[in-house]
Motif scaffolding. Structure first.
Motif, PDB file in Angstrom:
ATOM      1  N   SER A 153     -56.289   5.083  12.713  1.00  0.00           N
ATOM      2  CA  SER A 153     -55.265   5.526  13.664  1.00  0.00           C
ATOM      3  C   SER A 153     -54.911   6.995  13.444  1.00  0.00           C
ATOM      4  N   GLY A 154     -54.947   7.434  12.169  1.00  0.00           N
ATOM      5  CA  GLY A 154     -54.665   8.832  11.872  1.00  0.00           C
ATOM      6  C   GLY A 154     -55.710   9.761  12.462  1.00  0.00           C
ATOM      7  N   ILE A 155     -56.964   9.307  12.493  1.00  0.00           N
ATOM      8  CA  ILE A 155     -58.049  10.108  13.086  1.00  0.00           C
ATOM      9  C   ILE A 155     -58.039   9.976  14.610  1.00  0.00           C
ATOM     10  N   GLY A 156     -57.960   8.709  15.080  1.00  0.00           N
ATOM     11  CA  GLY A 156     -58.100   8.453  16.513  1.00  0.00           C
ATOM     12  C   GLY A 156     -56.846   8.665  17.326  1.00  0.00           C
ATOM     13  N   GLY A 157     -55.648   8.515  16.673  1.00  0.00           N
ATOM     14  CA  GLY A 157     -54.394   8.620  17.414  1.00  0.00           C
ATOM     15  C   GLY A 157     -54.235   9.931  18.165  1.00  0.00           C
ATOM     16  N   PRO A 158     -54.353  11.087  17.467  1.00  0.00           N
ATOM     17  CA  PRO A 158     -54.225  12.365  18.174  1.00  0.00           C
ATOM     18  C   PRO A 158     -55.313  12.587  19.224  1.00  0.00           C
ATOM     19  N   ILE A 159     -56.533  12.080  18.953  1.00  0.00           N
ATOM     20  CA  ILE A 159     -57.623  12.263  19.916  1.00  0.00           C
ATOM     21  C   ILE A 159     -57.346  11.463  21.186  1.00  0.00           C
ATOM     22  N   VAL A 160     -57.064  10.155  21.018  1.00  0.00           N
ATOM     23  CA  VAL A 160     -56.787   9.298  22.176  1.00  0.00           C
ATOM     24  C   VAL A 160     -55.503   9.749  22.869  1.00  0.00           C
ATOM     25  N   GLY A 161     -54.470  10.044  22.062  1.00  0.00           N
ATOM     26  CA  GLY A 161     -53.202  10.503  22.630  1.00  0.00           C
ATOM     27  C   GLY A 161     -53.364  11.776  23.426  1.00  0.00           C
ATOM     28  N   GLY A 162     -54.159  12.714  22.896  1.00  0.00           N
ATOM     29  CA  GLY A 162     -54.400  13.973  23.601  1.00  0.00           C
ATOM     30  C   GLY A 162     -55.152  13.765  24.899  1.00  0.00           C
ATOM     31  N   MET A 163     -56.157  12.880  24.887  1.00  0.00           N
ATOM     32  CA  MET A 163     -56.917  12.594  26.099  1.00  0.00           C
ATOM     33  C   MET A 163     -56.039  11.949  27.164  1.00  0.00           C
ATOM     34  N   LEU A 164     -55.245  10.949  26.746  1.00  0.00           N
ATOM     35  CA  LEU A 164     -54.369  10.269  27.701  1.00  0.00           C
ATOM     36  C   LEU A 164     -53.313  11.228  28.243  1.00  0.00           C
ATOM     37  N   PHE A 165     -52.744  12.037  27.357  1.00  0.00           N
ATOM     38  CA  PHE A 165     -51.704  12.976  27.774  1.00  0.00           C
ATOM     39  C   PHE A 165     -52.249  14.008  28.761  1.00  0.00           C
ATOM     40  N   GLY A 166     -53.523  14.366  28.568  1.00  0.00           N
ATOM     41  CA  GLY A 166     -54.125  15.387  29.429  1.00  0.00           C
ATOM     42  C   GLY A 166     -54.641  14.873  30.759  1.00  0.00           C
ATOM     43  N   PHE A 167     -54.978  13.573  30.818  1.00  0.00           N
ATOM     44  CA  PHE A 167     -55.670  13.076  32.007  1.00  0.00           C
ATOM     45  C   PHE A 167     -54.908  12.010  32.799  1.00  0.00           C
ATOM     46  N   VAL A 168     -53.890  11.392  32.243  1.00  0.00           N
ATOM     47  CA  VAL A 168     -53.158  10.354  32.978  1.00  0.00           C
ATOM     48  C   VAL A 168     -51.676  10.701  33.014  1.00  0.00           C
ATOM     49  N   SER A 169     -50.959  10.066  33.941  1.00  0.00           N
ATOM     50  CA  SER A 169     -49.520  10.295  34.040  1.00  0.00           C
ATOM     51  C   SER A 169     -48.809   9.610  32.879  1.00  0.00           C
TER      52      SER A 169
END
Length: 433
Positions: A153-169
């Motif tokens: 989660s420490g590795i994937g959290g910022p990656i997934v969070g950044g992708m979702l924050f950038g591409f979805v509402s």
């Protein structure tokens, strides 16, 4: 036949626990990252960001002992599921609010506050249940899976969070987060939290006051010399390691002028180190002398904090600097897991079931309680004191605490067979099986 069935069920628990924790931890990191970015983008204020962080710490510090008491009084499965259910409802409330009104910082603060409360109760109940979910031989594997989930989660959290924050509402962001917690809830609902339960010698009475239960937890802790030492070490460990969590970005950005594009890789190295050692623990046999093992790891961790000061004293090129801190943070992640995992396994085995919730609650309270204090102290010190002096002081303090709080005499008293062969105490860290 009964033992075979229980072991199969324990195997199911082990991997269900892994997937559930990965989903929950990943969801928590994605939520934390996404909400933090949203606050910063909406307000542009570091203070607003810090306020949300405070709302995620204070409830945990205050309520951890209460959660531990309730975990000893009521079925742990009920607490875990109610906590997870509360998390789902809390984020759902923010989603509904954002659909009806424009999302506000105040609404996020309220959500963070109740989200932290729910996760505190479910997290402590789950931690106190691990020895009931799997057999004693696989507690180490379960604890390594717990660390594995934190690393992923420490590795994937910022990656997934950044992708979702950038591409979805934000609405879709919250909805996806809710789905992850629902999946974790359904997985945990299938687990038998009393598979390896033991007859409670001193069951907690529901008529007993909360204060009395809390006092009994402390009284019990005093009877367990090793566990009480672990709690004390954890208290000081979290205080002095705040010098790293607070100072690492300050040192890299303000002092050493490392490029922003490289800092993310350096921070990710710690999570990769945690992942590497978690996999190591998941595949190796149980540690023979867990307290001795953790003492060595903690001693090396203290040295490593001092090693971080070397580039502040001697000049390194930008390339060497990047590789150096990459290796340091990877080692930091490794040693953190090497310190924590054997200790947590020891606590699962040595703490009586009727007190396990309270002891984990006390440990959580003390560990989390000094984090904001340490952040405040070192946040001020880094503005006025050279970073290398702070790191060297904390390194010396960690080494001294390790030697004083976990002396050789204590280790020999716990493991009498070490007297027969003193060379066991001098064996390298990874030779101790």
């Amino acid at each position: 036949m009964v033992d075979i069935v229980k072991k199969r069920r324990a195997t199911y628990h082990l991997y269900t626990f892994l997937f559930s924790k990965i989903i929950s931890a990943l969801g928590a990191n994605v939520y934390s990252f996404g909400i933090s970015m949203y606050i910063l983008s909406m307000t542009g204020s570091a203070l607003s960001f810090a306020a949300n962080l405070i709302f995620s710490i204070i409830p945990r510090v205050i309520l951890s002992p209460i959660a531990g008491i309730l975990a000893d009084r009521f079925p742990k499965k009920v607490m875990v599921l109610v906590g997870q259910g509360g998390t789902i409802l809390t984020i759902s409330g923010l989603l509904i609010y954002s659909l009806l009104f424009d999302i506000s910082v105040v609404a996020i603060y309220i959500t963070t506050f109740f989200y932290t409360i729910c996760s505190t109760f479910s997290g402590i109940a789950f931690s106190a249940s691990i020895a009931n979910l799997v057999d004693e031989e696989r507690i180490q594997k379960a604890m390594s899976f717990n660390q594995l989930s934190i690393s992923v989660s420490g590795i994937g959290g910022p990656i997934v969070g950044g992708m979702l924050f950038g591409f979805v509402s934000m609405e879709w962001f919250l909805f996806i987060n809710i789905l992850s917690y629902i999946v974790a809830f359904l997985l945990e609902a299938t687990m038998n939290f009393r598979l390896y339960t033991k007859q409670l010698d001193e069951p907690v009475s529901n008529e007993e006051s909360m204060i009395q239960s809390f006092k009994e937890g402390f009284a019990y802790l005093k009877t367990k010399k090793v566990i009480s030492r672990i709690v004390i070490v954890s208290l000081w460990l979290n205080l002095f390691l705040s010098s790293v969590s607070v100072g690492i970005n300050f040192i890299l950005v303000e002092v050493l002028k490392v490029k922003y594009s490289l800092i993310g890789f350096i921070e990710a190295a710690a999570a990769i180190g945690m992942l590497f050692i978690s996999l190591y623990f998941a595949t190796r046999s149980n540690v023979k002398y867990p307290l001795l093992f953790s003492k060595r790891a903690l001693f090396m961790l203290g040295i490593l904090v001092g090693v971080m000061a070397i580039p502040l004293i001697f000049h390194f090129s930008s390339t060497v600097l990047f590789v150096y801190f990459l290796a340091v943070m990877f080692s930091f992640g490794c040693l953190t897991v090497l310190t924590n995992t054997p200790i947590m396994v020891m606590m699962q085995k040595d703490v009586d079931e009727s007190y396990r919730g309270r002891i984990f609650g006390i440990l959580e309270m003390m560990a989390m309680g000094l984090m904001p204090i340490g952040s405040l102290i070192f946040g001020i010190l880094y503005d006025y004191v050279p970073a290398q002096i702070i790191l060297l002081f904390c390194s010396a303090a960690l080494i001294l605490i390790t030697l004083v709080a976990i002396p050789r005499s204590l280790i020999v008293s716990i493991y009498p067979d070490l007297k027969k062969n003193t060379r066991d105490i001098e064996q390298p860290l990874f030779k101790n099986t």
